[in-house]
Every structure is written in structure tokens, then in C-alpha cells.
Design a protein around this motif. Structure first.
Motif, short mmCIF file in Angstrom:
data_model
loop_
_atom_site.label_atom_id
_atom_site.label_comp_id
_atom_site.label_asym_id
_atom_site.label_seq_id
_atom_site.Cartn_x
_atom_site.Cartn_y
_atom_site.Cartn_z
N ARG A 109 -21.94 26.55 -22.30
CA ARG A 109 -21.07 26.82 -23.23
C ARG A 109 -19.60 26.51 -23.10
NH1 ARG A 109 -21.27 33.17 -22.67
NH2 ARG A 109 -20.65 33.23 -24.81
N GLY A 110 -19.41 25.85 -22.08
CA GLY A 110 -17.99 25.12 -21.91
C GLY A 110 -17.85 24.55 -20.46
N VAL B 257 -15.20 24.03 -17.07
CA VAL B 257 -14.02 24.54 -16.27
C VAL B 257 -13.57 23.45 -15.35
CG1 VAL B 257 -13.02 26.13 -14.77
CG2 VAL B 257 -14.60 26.85 -16.50
N LEU C 136 -18.93 30.99 -12.32
CA LEU C 136 -18.71 30.42 -13.66
C LEU C 136 -20.13 29.81 -14.28
CD1 LEU C 136 -15.59 28.70 -12.57
CD2 LEU C 136 -15.75 30.61 -14.16
N THR C 137 -20.86 29.31 -13.36
CA THR C 137 -22.20 28.84 -13.95
C THR C 137 -22.98 29.76 -14.53
OG1 THR C 137 -23.18 28.59 -11.87
CG2 THR C 137 -22.06 26.69 -12.56
N LEU D 234 -21.11 28.03 -17.89
CA LEU D 234 -20.02 27.19 -17.72
C LEU D 234 -20.03 25.94 -16.68
CD1 LEU D 234 -17.05 29.83 -18.04
CD2 LEU D 234 -17.66 28.20 -19.83
N GLN E 266 -12.94 23.62 -23.52
CA GLN E 266 -12.36 23.30 -21.72
C GLN E 266 -11.55 24.50 -21.54
OE1 GLN E 266 -10.42 19.22 -21.78
NE2 GLN E 266 -12.38 18.27 -21.47
N LEU F 226 -14.65 32.72 -25.29
CA LEU F 226 -15.83 32.26 -25.71
C LEU F 226 -16.37 32.40 -27.24
CD1 LEU F 226 -17.67 31.60 -22.30
CD2 LEU F 226 -16.77 29.86 -23.75
#
Length: 275
Positions: free
Chosen positions: A26-27, A29, A50-51, A55, A101, A275
Motif C-alpha cells: 500500500r506504500g 517507508v 509497518l509491514t 507498507l 512514500q 493512506l
């Protein structure tokens, strides 16, 4: 969690980096560690957090840190630090070209991500600054500052003990013990790292009003290393684009402190909004 390692050269110095990616992205970092430590210290907690949100995370060791080359605690210049960050964002674009990002920086890394967002043209979706090094919470000995400024002119790469007290990173004894036992952690710092970083922190506070990227500032009120009031001033100068979350009695490394679960909930909630 599979880690993909990579190496590159920046300012003639070997740089170590790596990245992890979830099945659905989805993005992405780009994560920037703090002074004296290294990116590997984020693999057990921050990176999975984060994952879990979809992400991908790209991380690297700065000049003179971790598995990267260079004299411990020294860098070519502050501009080189920002250029290296720009190169890592470029790497993230190459790997995940369609992903929005984000920057995530802790302490020194917080200083760098905020200054990058203020000084460089970018397409960042958001910035997270954890205990950002905007202003020290303690006053270094006067003799040390005088000597350091003199060395900045004649020997900018000479290193001295940083003066950072490891007991200030967390209220959890085991976390402090792990920090002290980590062979990749060091306590050296050069004038070239010290004074431009201090100046950049104050510059960021003074110019915070120019920031046009959603930014989350998180800081513990018991941080004995970096003054949480610096984060407060940054937020006060730009309440429209910044969100400030203070954690009562939180130490310097909130992601390694007793309040880490609460911290991660705040970060994930803020990221969902972006997001």
C-alpha cells in the motif's frame, strides 16, 4: 519476514541497506535510524508494525554507523546526509514505483527527515519523526563545545565520546542492556556530525511553518537526551500540517519503551489517515 540486502556507494563510502515487503503493498517507508545505532535495531518491532499495514520498508545505515563504511561517528557533511537520504528515496522509487512514500526517522533520523521535507522537492505522502533531534535535553560541557568548534575548523573528522547516556533510551532495563551489548552501537561523534546537526535542528524549528507535508511528531516527556519541547515548538509553528503526540514519562526510544504498544497504535492510526 524476508530481508533483501543491498549495498551502494555514496560520497565514496560503502553504504549498507535492506528492505522488506508485504504481499500487498500500500506504500513504502524509508526508515532512518538514530545517532550511534543502526537500522538492524528496528527489525524486531518497528518494521513488522509497518509491514503489518501493507507498507514496504527500506532501511539503511548512515555514514559511520552499523554495517556501512566510514569512520565511526563521522560523516562527509550534513548535505551528504540529506543526499544519501534522497538516494534511498530514489531506490525506494525504483523498487516500488507506484507506492506512496513516507519517511520515518528517529532522533538524528528525525532531524534528517524533517529537514529533507523542508529543504528538498519531493512527493512524500507523510513524515513520522520519533523523538526528533531538534534540540538537546542536556547541555554539553562548555569546554567540549569550545574544543569541538575549534576542531570543526582544523580537524572536523576527529571523534570524541558523544556523552549520550544509554540509560536514557528506555525505562526497560533489558532494552538498555541490549543497547549496551550491541557491537554495532558506538558512542563516537565528530564536529562535522555535531554542529551542523545542532544548527539543522534549530533551523527546522524556525522554518517549520514552510512544511506542507502531513507530519506526525512523537516524543516522550521524560526523554533525557532530546528535549521534547523542541518537538512542541515545531508543532506550534505549523499546527496545520503537524500532529504532536506526547507520551507521559516516555524515554528516548519510545519503540523500545513501556509505552510501545500505545505508540504503535498512534502511528498506525495516523498512517491509515494518510493512506
Amino acid at each position: 519476514m524476508e530481508i533483501h540486502h543491498f549495498k551502494t556507494i555514496s560520497s565514496g563510502i560503502p553504504i549498507y541497506g535492506g528492505y522488506v515487503q508485504p504481499k500487498t503493498i500500500r506504500g513504502v517507508v524509508v526508515l532512518v535510524h538514530g545517532f550511534g545505532e543502526h537500522s538492524g535495531r528496528y527489525l524486531q518491532d518497528v518494521v513488522p508494525m509497518l509491514t503489518d499495514m501493507g507498507l514496504a520498508v527500506l532501511f539503511y545505515d548512515n555514514y559511520g554507523h552499523g554495517q556501512s563504511g566510514g569512520k565511526r561517528g563521522h560523516c562527509p557533511s550534513y548535505g551528504a546526509l540529506l543526499e544519501l537520504l534522497s538516494e534511498m528515496l530514489g531506490k525506494a522509487t525504483d523498487l516500488f514505483p507506484k507506492a506512496p512514500q513516507f519517511l520515518y526517522g528517529h532522533s538524528m533520523g528525525g532531524n534528517l527527515v524533517l529537514n529533507y521535507a523542508l529543504r528538498h522537492k519531493n512527493h512524500l505522502r507523510g513524515v513520522i519523526a520519533s523523538s526528533p533531534y531538534l534540540r538537546l535535553a542536556f547541555q554539553p560541557p562548555k569546554w567540549k563545545m569550545v574544543l569541538g568548534k575549534a576542531m570543526m575548523k582544523i580537524w572536523p573528522s576527529v571523534t570524541m565520546p558523544s556523552g549520550l547516556d544509554p540509560n536514557g533510551i528506555s525505562g526497560i532495563e533489558n532494552e538498555v542492556a541490549q543497547y549496551k551489548a550491541d557491537p554495532l552501537v558506538h558512542d563516537k561523534i565528530s564536529p562535522m556530525f555535531t554542529f551542523p546537526m545542532i544548527e539543522a535542528g534549530e533551523w527546522a524549528i524556525d522554518n517549520a511553518a514552510n512544511l506542507r507535508i502531513p507530519t506526525l511528531l512523537i516524543h516522550g516527556t521524560a526523554d533525557p537526551i532530546i528535549d521534547f519541547n523542541g518537538s512542541g515548538e515545531f508543532h506550534s509553528n505549523n499546527p496545520e500540517f503537524t500532529t504532536l503526540e506526547l507520551f507521559e514519562n516516555g524515554y528516548h526510544e519510545l519503540h523500545h519503551d513501556r509505552c510501545r504498544e500505545e505508540v504503535f497504535i498512534v502511528i498506525q492510526s495516523w498512517l491509515r489517515q494518510q493512506l
